[in-house]
Design a protein around this motif. Structure first.
Motif, PDB file in Angstrom:
ATOM      1  N   SER A  34       0.819  -1.203   0.000  1.00  0.00           N
ATOM      2  CA  SER A  34       0.000   0.000   0.000  1.00  0.00           C
ATOM      3  C   SER A  34       0.859   1.261   0.000  1.00  0.00           C
ATOM      4  N   ARG A  35       1.855   1.271   0.865  1.00  0.00           N
ATOM      5  CA  ARG A  35       2.732   2.439   0.992  1.00  0.00           C
ATOM      6  C   ARG A  35       3.567   2.647  -0.272  1.00  0.00           C
ATOM      7  N   ARG A  36       4.207   1.593  -0.757  1.00  0.00           N
ATOM      8  CA  ARG A  36       5.133   1.734  -1.880  1.00  0.00           C
ATOM      9  C   ARG A  36       4.423   1.910  -3.222  1.00  0.00           C
ATOM     10  N   ALA A  37       3.201   1.362  -3.348  1.00  0.00           N
ATOM     11  CA  ALA A  37       2.448   1.511  -4.595  1.00  0.00           C
ATOM     12  C   ALA A  37       1.493   2.704  -4.538  1.00  0.00           C
ATOM     13  N   ASN A  38       1.466   3.396  -3.395  1.00  0.00           N
ATOM     14  CA  ASN A  38       0.614   4.569  -3.210  1.00  0.00           C
ATOM     15  C   ASN A  38      -0.865   4.254  -3.472  1.00  0.00           C
ATOM     16  N   LEU A  39      -1.352   3.220  -2.774  1.00  0.00           N
ATOM     17  CA  LEU A  39      -2.742   2.793  -2.902  1.00  0.00           C
ATOM     18  C   LEU A  39      -3.334   2.580  -1.512  1.00  0.00           C
ATOM     19  N   SER A  40      -4.652   2.645  -1.429  1.00  0.00           N
ATOM     20  CA  SER A  40      -5.310   2.355  -0.158  1.00  0.00           C
ATOM     21  C   SER A  40      -5.216   0.859   0.136  1.00  0.00           C
ATOM     22  N   HIS A  41      -5.396   0.537   1.398  1.00  0.00           N
ATOM     23  CA  HIS A  41      -5.357  -0.860   1.842  1.00  0.00           C
ATOM     24  C   HIS A  41      -6.365  -1.698   1.047  1.00  0.00           C
ATOM     25  N   TYR A  42      -7.578  -1.181   0.903  1.00  0.00           N
ATOM     26  CA  TYR A  42      -8.635  -1.933   0.223  1.00  0.00           C
ATOM     27  C   TYR A  42      -8.371  -2.062  -1.273  1.00  0.00           C
ATOM     28  N   ALA A  43      -7.785  -1.050  -1.880  1.00  0.00           N
ATOM     29  CA  ALA A  43      -7.439  -1.136  -3.303  1.00  0.00           C
ATOM     30  C   ALA A  43      -6.374  -2.207  -3.516  1.00  0.00           C
ATOM     31  N   VAL A  44      -5.418  -2.282  -2.605  1.00  0.00           N
ATOM     32  CA  VAL A  44      -4.369  -3.307  -2.708  1.00  0.00           C
ATOM     33  C   VAL A  44      -4.987  -4.696  -2.566  1.00  0.00           C
ATOM     34  N   LEU A  45      -5.871  -4.877  -1.604  1.00  0.00           N
ATOM     35  CA  LEU A  45      -6.526  -6.177  -1.432  1.00  0.00           C
ATOM     36  C   LEU A  45      -7.276  -6.595  -2.695  1.00  0.00           C
ATOM     37  N   GLU A  46      -7.990  -5.657  -3.288  1.00  0.00           N
ATOM     38  CA  GLU A  46      -8.756  -5.944  -4.507  1.00  0.00           C
ATOM     39  C   GLU A  46      -7.827  -6.341  -5.657  1.00  0.00           C
ATOM     40  N   LYS A  47      -6.778  -5.571  -5.857  1.00  0.00           N
ATOM     41  CA  LYS A  47      -5.847  -5.859  -6.953  1.00  0.00           C
ATOM     42  C   LYS A  47      -5.078  -7.152  -6.702  1.00  0.00           C
ATOM     43  N   CYS A  48      -4.671  -7.380  -5.455  1.00  0.00           N
ATOM     44  CA  CYS A  48      -3.942  -8.614  -5.137  1.00  0.00           C
ATOM     45  C   CYS A  48      -4.823  -9.834  -5.379  1.00  0.00           C
ATOM     46  N   GLN A  49      -6.110  -9.728  -5.098  1.00  0.00           N
ATOM     47  CA  GLN A  49      -7.000 -10.856  -5.361  1.00  0.00           C
ATOM     48  C   GLN A  49      -7.071 -11.143  -6.851  1.00  0.00           C
ATOM     49  N   LYS A  50      -7.099 -10.108  -7.674  1.00  0.00           N
ATOM     50  CA  LYS A  50      -7.081 -10.303  -9.128  1.00  0.00           C
ATOM     51  C   LYS A  50      -5.788 -10.999  -9.558  1.00  0.00           C
ATOM     52  N   LEU A  51      -4.677 -10.580  -8.951  1.00  0.00           N
ATOM     53  CA  LEU A  51      -3.383 -11.174  -9.295  1.00  0.00           C
ATOM     54  C   LEU A  51      -3.304 -12.629  -8.823  1.00  0.00           C
ATOM     55  N   ILE A  52      -3.894 -12.941  -7.678  1.00  0.00           N
ATOM     56  CA  ILE A  52      -3.944 -14.318  -7.188  1.00  0.00           C
ATOM     57  C   ILE A  52      -4.774 -15.167  -8.140  1.00  0.00           C
ATOM     58  N   ASP A  53      -5.935 -14.654  -8.533  1.00  0.00           N
ATOM     59  CA  ASP A  53      -6.818 -15.385  -9.459  1.00  0.00           C
ATOM     60  C   ASP A  53      -6.135 -15.661 -10.790  1.00  0.00           C
ATOM     61  N   ALA A  54      -5.255 -14.749 -11.210  1.00  0.00           N
ATOM     62  CA  ALA A  54      -4.534 -14.909 -12.478  1.00  0.00           C
ATOM     63  C   ALA A  54      -3.282 -15.774 -12.330  1.00  0.00           C
ATOM     64  N   GLY A  55      -2.936 -16.118 -11.099  1.00  0.00           N
ATOM     65  CA  GLY A  55      -1.760 -16.944 -10.863  1.00  0.00           C
ATOM     66  C   GLY A  55      -0.448 -16.179 -10.882  1.00  0.00           C
ATOM     67  N   LEU A  56      -0.516 -14.850 -10.765  1.00  0.00           N
ATOM     68  CA  LEU A  56       0.688 -14.025 -10.806  1.00  0.00           C
ATOM     69  C   LEU A  56       1.274 -13.785  -9.416  1.00  0.00           C
ATOM     70  N   VAL A  57       0.434 -13.912  -8.398  1.00  0.00           N
ATOM     71  CA  VAL A  57       0.841 -13.682  -7.009  1.00  0.00           C
ATOM     72  C   VAL A  57       0.209 -14.784  -6.168  1.00  0.00           C
ATOM     73  N   GLU A  58       0.883 -15.162  -5.092  1.00  0.00           N
ATOM     74  CA  GLU A  58       0.292 -16.105  -4.148  1.00  0.00           C
ATOM     75  C   GLU A  58       0.269 -15.476  -2.767  1.00  0.00           C
ATOM     76  N   SER A  59      -0.696 -15.912  -1.976  1.00  0.00           N
ATOM     77  CA  SER A  59      -0.880 -15.387  -0.631  1.00  0.00           C
ATOM     78  C   SER A  59      -0.539 -16.482   0.371  1.00  0.00           C
ATOM     79  N   MET A  60       0.068 -16.078   1.489  1.00  0.00           N
ATOM     80  CA  MET A  60       0.383 -17.035   2.547  1.00  0.00           C
ATOM     81  C   MET A  60       0.254 -16.342   3.889  1.00  0.00           C
ATOM     82  N   LYS A  61       0.025 -17.125   4.918  1.00  0.00           N
ATOM     83  CA  LYS A  61      -0.113 -16.589   6.274  1.00  0.00           C
ATOM     84  C   LYS A  61       1.209 -16.746   7.016  1.00  0.00           C
ATOM     85  N   SER A  62       1.575 -15.732   7.780  1.00  0.00           N
ATOM     86  CA  SER A  62       2.764 -15.779   8.621  1.00  0.00           C
ATOM     87  C   SER A  62       2.426 -15.063   9.920  1.00  0.00           C
ATOM     88  N   ASP A  63       2.367 -15.799  10.998  1.00  0.00           N
ATOM     89  CA  ASP A  63       1.966 -15.247  12.289  1.00  0.00           C
ATOM     90  C   ASP A  63       0.641 -14.513  12.149  1.00  0.00           C
TER      91      ASP A  63
END
Length: 95
Positions: A34-63
């Motif tokens: 959010s900070r480095r791409a200059n986007l809101s938290h919710y905009a990042v979540l929305e875009k990251c979900q699109k990238l996950i659906d496209a197989g370009l990014v993966e999400s994982m849990k850490s703590d």
């Protein structure tokens, strides 16, 4: 009067992928994207979900954090997109 965007959706996605690539194999948290791409938290979540659906990014849990890491497909896409950007800039065209 409508507000004109200074970045296209592809430009935003390229920024997110770039931040995720900088995070390496450990991944990167939402607030850093959010900070480095200059986007809101919710905009990042929305875009990251699109990238996950496209197989370009993966999400994982850490703590307590959710991390995002670019996939091999995402790296190839980013490289091709950078080539495309270079061509478009060489032609002095906006994409």
């Amino acid at each position: 009067m409508s507000k004109q965007q200074y970045r296209s959706e592809m430009g935003i996605i390229a920024d997110i992928l770039g931040v995720a690539m900088d995070g390496g194999t450990q991944g990167v948290i939402i607030s850093a994207i959010s900070r480095r791409a200059n986007l809101s938290h919710y905009a990042v979540l929305e875009k990251c979900q699109k990238l996950i659906d496209a197989g370009l990014v993966e999400s994982m849990k850490s703590d307590r954090n959710r991390l995002f890491r670019v996939t091999e497909k995402g790296i190839r896409f980013s490289q091709e997109f950078q080539r495309f950007q270079g061509v478009m800039q060489g032609l002095n065209l906006r994409y």
